[in-house]
Write a protein that holds these residues in place. Structure first.
Motif, PDB file in Angstrom:
ATOM      1  N   SER A  17       9.693 -11.395  34.900  1.00 44.06           N
ATOM      2  CA  SER A  17      10.667 -10.950  35.758  1.00 44.06           C
ATOM      3  C   SER A  17      11.309  -9.589  34.829  1.00 44.06           C
ATOM      4  CB  SER A  17      11.715 -12.049  35.937  1.00 44.06           C
ATOM      5  OG  SER A  17      11.760 -12.664  35.077  1.00 44.06           O
ATOM      6  N   HIS A  18      11.142  -9.955  33.517  1.00 43.55           N
ATOM      7  CA  HIS A  18      11.680  -8.828  32.406  1.00 43.55           C
ATOM      8  C   HIS A  18      10.991  -7.462  32.495  1.00 43.55           C
ATOM      9  CE1 HIS A  18       8.324 -10.642  30.404  1.00 43.55           C
ATOM     10  NE2 HIS A  18       8.326  -9.918  29.343  1.00 43.55           N
ATOM     11  N   LEU A  19       9.666  -7.673  33.080  1.00 42.29           N
ATOM     12  CA  LEU A  19       8.947  -6.458  33.219  1.00 42.29           C
ATOM     13  C   LEU A  19       9.006  -5.866  34.458  1.00 42.29           C
ATOM     14  CD1 LEU A  19       5.592  -7.659  31.260  1.00 42.29           C
ATOM     15  CD2 LEU A  19       7.415  -6.013  30.424  1.00 42.29           C
ATOM     16  N   LEU A  20       9.172  -6.514  35.602  1.00 40.18           N
ATOM     17  CA  LEU A  20       8.915  -6.075  36.899  1.00 40.18           C
ATOM     18  C   LEU A  20      10.255  -5.908  37.541  1.00 40.18           C
ATOM     19  CD1 LEU A  20       5.791  -7.811  37.987  1.00 40.18           C
ATOM     20  CD2 LEU A  20       6.032  -5.409  36.938  1.00 40.18           C
ATOM     21  N   ASP A  21      10.416  -5.081  38.405  1.00 39.31           N
ATOM     22  CA  ASP A  21      11.703  -4.848  39.379  1.00 39.31           C
ATOM     23  C   ASP A  21      11.885  -5.941  40.369  1.00 39.31           C
ATOM     24  OD1 ASP A  21      13.152  -2.289  40.425  1.00 39.31           O
ATOM     25  OD2 ASP A  21      13.065  -3.648  42.048  1.00 39.31           O
TER      26      ASP A  21
END
Ligand code: ADP
Ligand code: MG
Length: 234
Positions: A17-21
């Motif tokens: 979730s920190h990498l993906l929209d």
């Protein structure tokens, strides 16, 4: 559905979730993708660091999402950065080359699901239509992602219907089959230097490592992360 043993049981998509929209995470949940497969959990973080990727993993291991997720994420990031300056700077940012029209339809359908909540991401399956007029209309608004066979992509590049000078990502899916489907010459011309920018991120996805894949590797990849998932592991 993917085989249970191909899934990375140590991770969930929410771990990214920190990498993906959030819109991608929501679409993945809608599609029933809760855990990444092994090739996805390895490829996604590396691809988001802009590494070139060579992934060899067997059929059914989830290679489509392994390149589509980072590719769409990069487009969303680029768009939000551009919005601050100039929202009208639309350009084709990704080109996905596939050996057959049938595969172009599968990849397009996966991308439509993934981009369900991202209305501003425009896709065009250039392999689908044979009408030059339709292709021109479809490509005239510079879709973010174009899916095509090498033969079709080359014809569109040559006629300047497709402009790839601002490409960020290029994928060759089923790389072990692309050349055996007789696309050798098309591929060489696409990479001749006339159409693509100097720097872009490449993905080569393949079920097997063949001489053809080695050849494509030499043409397209720069210092790639090489993901070779052995049988039983992938
Ligand atoms: P490959 O290209 O490696 O042959 P695909 O990308 O076509 O594999 O995926 C095979 C199948 O597994 C598809 O039906 C796809 O929707 C499904 N799939 C892929 N990744 C996941 C996942 N993380 N969770 C659930 N299903 C998945
Ligand atoms: Mg595939």
């Amino acid at each position: 559905m993917v085989d249970a043993h191909l899934v990375d049981n140590k991770a969930t998509f929410s771990a990214f979730s920190h990498l993906l929209d959030a819109r991608l995470l929501r679409a993945l949940a809608d599609m029933g993708f809760s855990r990444p497969t092994l090739v996805q959990s390895k490829a996604i973080p590396l691809a988001l660091e802009s590494r070139d990727i060579l992934a060899r993993a067997r059929t059914g291991s989830g290679k489509t999402a392994a390149y589509c997720i980072p590719l769409v994420q990069k487009i969303l990031s680029a768009k939000s950065a551009l919005d601050l300056e100039d929202s009208s700077r639309q350009a084709t940012r990704a080109l996905i080359l596939v050996p057959t029209k049938e595969l172009s339809e599968q990849v397009t359908s996966y991308l439509r699901g993934l981009c369900k909540y991202c209305e501003d991401v425009v896709l065009a399956n250039a392999a689908a239509s044979t009408s030059a007029h339709l292709q021109k209309t479809m490509l005239s608004d510079r879709p973010d992602i174009v899916i095509a066979t090498p033969a079709r992509a080359l014809a569109l590049l040559q006629s300047k219907t497709l402009v790839a000078s601002q490409l960020d990502s290029l994928v060759i899916d089923e790389a072990d089959l692309v050349l055996s489907y007789g696309h050798d010459d098309d591929i060489r011309q696409i990479f001749s230097g006339a159409y693509l920018p100097q720097v872009y991120q490449s993905f080569l996805m393949s079920a097997t490592m063949t001489e053809d894949v080695e050849l494509l590797k030499g043409l397209t990849l720069r210092n790639p992360a090489i993901l070779k998932l052995e049988d039983g592991e992938d």
